[in-house]
Design a protein around this motif. Sequence first.
Motif, PDB file in Angstrom:
ATOM      1  N   PHE A   1      30.147  47.102  35.094  1.00 50.45           N
ATOM      2  CA  PHE A   1      30.433  45.674  35.215  1.00 50.45           C
ATOM      3  C   PHE A   1      30.404  45.256  36.683  1.00 50.45           C
ATOM      4  N   ILE A   2      29.945  44.051  36.908  1.00 52.53           N
ATOM      5  CA  ILE A   2      30.070  43.420  38.217  1.00 52.53           C
ATOM      6  C   ILE A   2      31.042  42.264  38.040  1.00 52.53           C
ATOM      7  N   VAL A   3      32.068  42.258  38.869  1.00 56.75           N
ATOM      8  CA  VAL A   3      33.090  41.218  38.811  1.00 56.75           C
ATOM      9  C   VAL A   3      32.998  40.398  40.087  1.00 56.75           C
ATOM     10  N   PHE A   4      32.793  39.113  39.925  1.00 60.87           N
ATOM     11  CA  PHE A   4      32.819  38.197  41.066  1.00 60.87           C
ATOM     12  C   PHE A   4      34.166  37.492  41.060  1.00 60.87           C
ATOM     13  N   LEU A   5      34.879  37.607  42.155  1.00 67.14           N
ATOM     14  CA  LEU A   5      36.166  36.917  42.332  1.00 67.14           C
ATOM     15  C   LEU A   5      35.914  35.768  43.300  1.00 67.14           C
ATOM     16  N   LYS A   6      35.672  34.589  42.754  1.00 72.72           N
ATOM     17  CA  LYS A   6      35.310  33.431  43.576  1.00 72.72           C
ATOM     18  C   LYS A   6      36.538  32.585  43.868  1.00 72.72           C
ATOM     19  N   PHE A   7      36.653  32.187  45.129  1.00 71.07           N
ATOM     20  CA  PHE A   7      37.814  31.408  45.534  1.00 71.07           C
ATOM     21  C   PHE A   7      37.995  30.177  44.663  1.00 71.07           C
ATOM     22  N   SER A   8      39.260  29.895  44.364  1.00 69.72           N
ATOM     23  CA  SER A   8      39.650  28.796  43.506  1.00 69.72           C
ATOM     24  C   SER A   8      40.382  27.746  44.335  1.00 69.72           C
ATOM     25  N   TYR A   9      40.998  26.818  43.650  1.00 79.69           N
ATOM     26  CA  TYR A   9      41.688  25.712  44.322  1.00 79.69           C
ATOM     27  C   TYR A   9      42.858  26.173  45.189  1.00 79.69           C
ATOM     28  N   ASN A  10      43.396  27.350  44.956  1.00 82.18           N
ATOM     29  CA  ASN A  10      44.557  27.850  45.699  1.00 82.18           C
ATOM     30  C   ASN A  10      44.150  28.851  46.781  1.00 82.18           C
ATOM     31  N   LYS A  11      42.959  28.712  47.332  1.00 89.24           N
ATOM     32  CA  LYS A  11      42.443  29.620  48.357  1.00 89.24           C
ATOM     33  C   LYS A  11      43.393  29.743  49.547  1.00 89.24           C
ATOM     34  N   ALA A  12      44.129  28.703  49.847  1.00 92.16           N
ATOM     35  CA  ALA A  12      45.042  28.709  50.989  1.00 92.16           C
ATOM     36  C   ALA A  12      46.122  29.787  50.853  1.00 92.16           C
ATOM     37  N   ALA A  13      46.367  30.294  49.647  1.00 90.79           N
ATOM     38  CA  ALA A  13      47.398  31.301  49.425  1.00 90.79           C
ATOM     39  C   ALA A  13      46.879  32.726  49.595  1.00 90.79           C
ATOM     40  N   VAL A  14      45.647  32.885  50.073  1.00 94.05           N
ATOM     41  CA  VAL A  14      45.055  34.214  50.191  1.00 94.05           C
ATOM     42  C   VAL A  14      45.896  35.138  51.067  1.00 94.05           C
ATOM     43  N   THR A  15      46.369  34.672  52.196  1.00 99.38           N
ATOM     44  CA  THR A  15      47.156  35.510  53.109  1.00 99.38           C
ATOM     45  C   THR A  15      48.458  35.962  52.456  1.00 99.38           C
ATOM     46  N   GLU A  16      49.083  35.065  51.738  1.00 96.01           N
ATOM     47  CA  GLU A  16      50.354  35.362  51.068  1.00 96.01           C
ATOM     48  C   GLU A  16      50.230  36.503  50.061  1.00 96.01           C
TER      49      GLU A  16
END
Length: 97
Positions: free
Chosen positions: A2-17
């Motif tokens: 499987f190839i899984v793409f994890l594409k940024f969503s509306y809550n991208k700003a929480a990535v660091t958290e």
Amino acid sequence: MFIVFLKFSYNKAAVTEHMSAHNDWIAQGFADGVFQCVGSITPAAGGMILALEDDLETLQARINQDPFVIHNVVHAEITQIDVKKTTPALDHLKGAA
């Protein structure tokens, strides 16, 4: 496979958290022998996972445990691949899932 793409969503700003927990989740996927390769989608669009798993439902359950998915930092797109040819180093991918 499987190839899984994890594409940024509306809550991208929480990535660091959630990055530390996400990295722990990735490490567990490698430890379990499911994740074969991970990387970033450039430019800054999210990530990709090459995964070996028995079936889509089991992989989906694992993906749903990713802190990035739980907190809507990314949305996951899973594509199943029936591998036919590889270089010798990647022969283990043939016939996977």
